[in-house]
Design a protein around this motif. Sequence first.
Motif, short mmCIF file in Angstrom:
data_model
loop_
_atom_site.label_atom_id
_atom_site.label_comp_id
_atom_site.label_asym_id
_atom_site.label_seq_id
_atom_site.Cartn_x
_atom_site.Cartn_y
_atom_site.Cartn_z
N GLU A 1 39.38 65.58 -29.50
CA GLU A 1 39.20 65.53 -31.14
C GLU A 1 37.94 65.06 -31.48
O GLU A 1 37.31 65.87 -32.42
N GLU B 1 53.18 66.47 -29.57
CA GLU B 1 52.35 67.14 -30.56
C GLU B 1 50.75 67.54 -30.10
O GLU B 1 50.45 68.57 -30.30
N THR C 1 49.31 71.50 -30.21
CA THR C 1 48.10 72.00 -31.00
C THR C 1 47.35 72.56 -30.15
O THR C 1 46.18 73.10 -30.68
#
Length: 441
Positions: free
Chosen positions: A219, A259, A263
Amino acid sequence: MNGELPVVVVGAGPVGLAAAAELRERGLEPLVLERGPAAGTAVAQWHHVRLFSPWPELVAPAAVRLLEPTGWRPPDPTYPTGREWAERYLRPLAAALGEQVRFGAEVVGVARRGRDRVVDAGRETEPLTVHVRRSGGGEERITARALIDASGTSGTPNPLGGDGLPALGERAATGRITYQVPDLTDSAVRDRYAGRHVVVAGSGHSALTALVAFAGLAENDPATRVSWVLRRGTVGDAFGGGAADQLPARGALGARAREAVATGAIRVVTGFRTRAVESGSDGRLTLAPDAGDRIEDVDEVVVLTGFRPDLSWLSELRLELDATLQAPVALAPLIDPNVHSCGTVYPHGVRELSHPEPGVFLAGMKSYGRAPTFLALTGYEQVRSIAAALAGDRAAAERVELVLPETGVCGGAGVFDEPSQDGGFCGTPAGAEPISLSAPH
């Protein structure tokens, strides 16, 4: 005469030190032999990982009774990191045991005095001889009335190879392969993985921990690519029990990993059983499976496929181990990961942990052989029962009472397409959120 000899405990980890506290409380002389330089040496390898269990489930009752007169007080019921577990509990406990704990003492063999494993005579009467190699050089033999092996399994991780042996080229590529959860809070470690193609192999809690950490890295640095390699044919229940897990931090870890996969931050490759690791001229790796597509342009591999017991130095003892799990035969059916989660493991003690060799016990994570998801509470109860038996209190030894938190999931890695779990350590990098790890040895 044997009753005057010490009970040798191998390993100054949570279960080994708990065993020493139990023995001492019952008037027996423990001698803990630890090859590392301090208590909790194995725990220190994952110092950055936060445990699944809170403090009350990580301290042994006999240890608390030994420590409290020294002024020690149990920490608040939070979720400690490995570093905190070692510094705030294991090292004070080792200090309280004093000269009954020796560091830099590696056990390299154990036998019945004057007899190899073939000789029948004297096995009930002769003491054990424990062969020790000292870190400063030299060797010694210690005569013991009994042996509790609580050395754990963290020193023998399972390889990347899909058949239980190292893949072709795996040993040659060790510079780009690690077998523990990387500490991405360390800038040097973070730089090693940032902007690289990282493969994470494994489907247990350790793998989920790494996936969550690498998803956070990706990220912040979108050039980072993460491939998650599973031997099983489907993801199945790899994310764990979620709300069904009675250890909330462990359930939350699975939810965060799910999760991250949803994503798209992590590419999932199922049914991949590594046959070879090939090194290119640029130093990057290619993972070749038994069948199917290869994974190319790999910079780093994180292998988290569980652990196995080192039985080599016990070769002169008569152990009765399950052919599949390498756990004591009476214990194996109770911990088979294809049947049980750690919350459904039947309470067990000296009866299940005994071997044909008198006075020899495997305890802690090593007693589980290749079965995954071991909890500290289990080990503490094991050594309480063993110490009671060695002290002659058979009633207390067989009165095993233990309630473990239900995981919501567990499984083995031997099935290709059924839900399963590679096992081993499990946890998450330390941070504001207490998502963590079931206790190792």
